[in-house]
Design a protein around this motif. Sequence first.
Motif, PDB file in Angstrom:
ATOM      1  N   SER A  48      53.421  35.156  31.346  1.00  0.00           N
ATOM      2  CA  SER A  48      52.038  34.861  31.722  1.00  0.00           C
ATOM      3  C   SER A  48      51.437  36.099  32.363  1.00  0.00           C
ATOM      4  N   SER A  49      50.177  36.025  32.700  1.00  0.00           N
ATOM      5  CA  SER A  49      49.492  37.143  33.355  1.00  0.00           C
ATOM      6  C   SER A  49      48.422  36.580  34.279  1.00  0.00           C
ATOM      7  N   ILE A  50      47.939  37.426  35.160  1.00  0.00           N
ATOM      8  CA  ILE A  50      46.813  37.043  36.014  1.00  0.00           C
ATOM      9  C   ILE A  50      45.632  37.907  35.623  1.00  0.00           C
ATOM     10  N   VAL A  51      44.575  37.261  35.181  1.00  0.00           N
ATOM     11  CA  VAL A  51      43.361  37.964  34.769  1.00  0.00           C
ATOM     12  C   VAL A  51      42.232  37.614  35.718  1.00  0.00           C
ATOM     13  N   GLN A  52      41.306  38.519  35.832  1.00  0.00           N
ATOM     14  CA  GLN A  52      40.165  38.308  36.715  1.00  0.00           C
ATOM     15  C   GLN A  52      38.948  37.939  35.897  1.00  0.00           C
ATOM     16  N   ILE A  53      38.369  36.802  36.219  1.00  0.00           N
ATOM     17  CA  ILE A  53      37.136  36.340  35.585  1.00  0.00           C
ATOM     18  C   ILE A  53      36.122  36.128  36.684  1.00  0.00           C
ATOM     19  N   GLY A  54      35.126  37.001  36.723  1.00  0.00           N
ATOM     20  CA  GLY A  54      34.180  36.966  37.841  1.00  0.00           C
ATOM     21  C   GLY A  54      34.907  37.325  39.117  1.00  0.00           C
ATOM     22  N   ASN A  55      34.802  36.479  40.128  1.00  0.00           N
ATOM     23  CA  ASN A  55      35.495  36.715  41.391  1.00  0.00           C
ATOM     24  C   ASN A  55      36.794  35.921  41.502  1.00  0.00           C
ATOM     25  N   ARG A 108      40.745  34.939  40.199  1.00  0.00           N
ATOM     26  CA  ARG A 108      41.943  35.392  39.503  1.00  0.00           C
ATOM     27  C   ARG A 108      42.648  34.169  38.925  1.00  0.00           C
ATOM     28  N   ILE A 109      42.847  34.193  37.623  1.00  0.00           N
ATOM     29  CA  ILE A 109      43.340  33.019  36.912  1.00  0.00           C
ATOM     30  C   ILE A 109      44.617  33.373  36.163  1.00  0.00           C
ATOM     31  N   ARG A 110      45.626  32.498  36.282  1.00  0.00           N
ATOM     32  CA  ARG A 110      46.870  32.706  35.546  1.00  0.00           C
ATOM     33  C   ARG A 110      46.698  32.232  34.113  1.00  0.00           C
ATOM     34  N   THR A 148      52.444  42.135  45.157  1.00  0.00           N
ATOM     35  CA  THR A 148      51.391  41.424  45.889  1.00  0.00           C
ATOM     36  C   THR A 148      50.385  42.391  46.492  1.00  0.00           C
ATOM     37  N   SER A 149      49.276  41.837  46.928  1.00  0.00           N
ATOM     38  CA  SER A 149      48.319  42.606  47.710  1.00  0.00           C
ATOM     39  C   SER A 149      48.888  42.797  49.108  1.00  0.00           C
ATOM     40  N   ARG A 150      48.220  43.565  49.927  1.00  0.00           N
ATOM     41  CA  ARG A 150      48.740  43.808  51.276  1.00  0.00           C
ATOM     42  C   ARG A 150      48.801  42.544  52.119  1.00  0.00           C
ATOM     43  N   ASP A 151      47.959  41.561  51.790  1.00  0.00           N
ATOM     44  CA  ASP A 151      47.988  40.312  52.552  1.00  0.00           C
ATOM     45  C   ASP A 151      48.938  39.282  51.955  1.00  0.00           C
ATOM     46  N   GLY A 182      48.889  38.036  48.842  1.00  0.00           N
ATOM     47  CA  GLY A 182      48.340  37.273  47.729  1.00  0.00           C
ATOM     48  C   GLY A 182      48.416  38.045  46.428  1.00  0.00           C
ATOM     49  N   SER A 183      47.734  37.544  45.419  1.00  0.00           N
ATOM     50  CA  SER A 183      47.709  38.252  44.140  1.00  0.00           C
ATOM     51  C   SER A 183      46.824  39.487  44.242  1.00  0.00           C
TER      52      SER A 183
END
Length: 239
Positions: free
Chosen positions: A111-118, A120-122, A160-163, A165-166
């Motif tokens: 799978s992947s995580i894509v960004q649609i608008g604001n 992030r969707i798997r 992950t991001s620094r916090d 999350g994704s």
Amino acid sequence: MYRTKDGLMYLSAACRWAVKHQLISSNPFEGMAQEMPRYRYQVDPQANAFSEEERERIIQAFQGDGRKGVNYRHYAPLVEFLFLVGCRPSEAVGLQWKHVPENCDFVSFESSIVQIGNQRIRSQGSKNNRTRRVAVSARVQMLLRSMKPENPNPEDLVFTSRDGGSINYRNFARRAWTNIVDPIKPDTTPYSCRDTFITTQLIKGVPSGVIAKWCDTSTQIIDSSYADKLKLSQLRPHD
């Protein structure tokens, strides 16, 4: 240029709202962002690979980013992984520990995580609606082992991001990537890591059919788009 273009887009959106509500008569920023010079990847679809020396400089630059305040050292493992595996950035961003076996000798891209608008969707499967299991080099195996928690939650993200999350790929590309990579080679994107992997494997004699399976692409695409001038400049005819 990313920041300037973003600024113009935000100003235009604000003025569009103001025109709609009759606060101003016209939008002086309308269309200005679209008139800015386009990036190389927008006008030239050919691969934009780094040399191996540039690749190592970039990885080291991320690893050694010690600036006070905001620095991008946290993303060094992601960058090294992208360079040495050749997957799409969205596939690396979406990688979970359940996709990595205990000894870290391969990864499964499911799978992947894509960004649609604001948001992030798997998305399940790859860009080509396929899943694949890819053996990794000893260097990548060591990288994953160094990152892997003792008892990882299978659903947790590898990168992950620094916090925690994704990763917001758009922000990573516009901030971390441009700040670290532009001084080494401007006008590239994180997708150039994939270009670099494919081009490097071609130079080293790996058959395009094997690379195509590793990277979820076709031999036709590799031969037409990735056998770029960097590869050609390093190959020599046989006597």
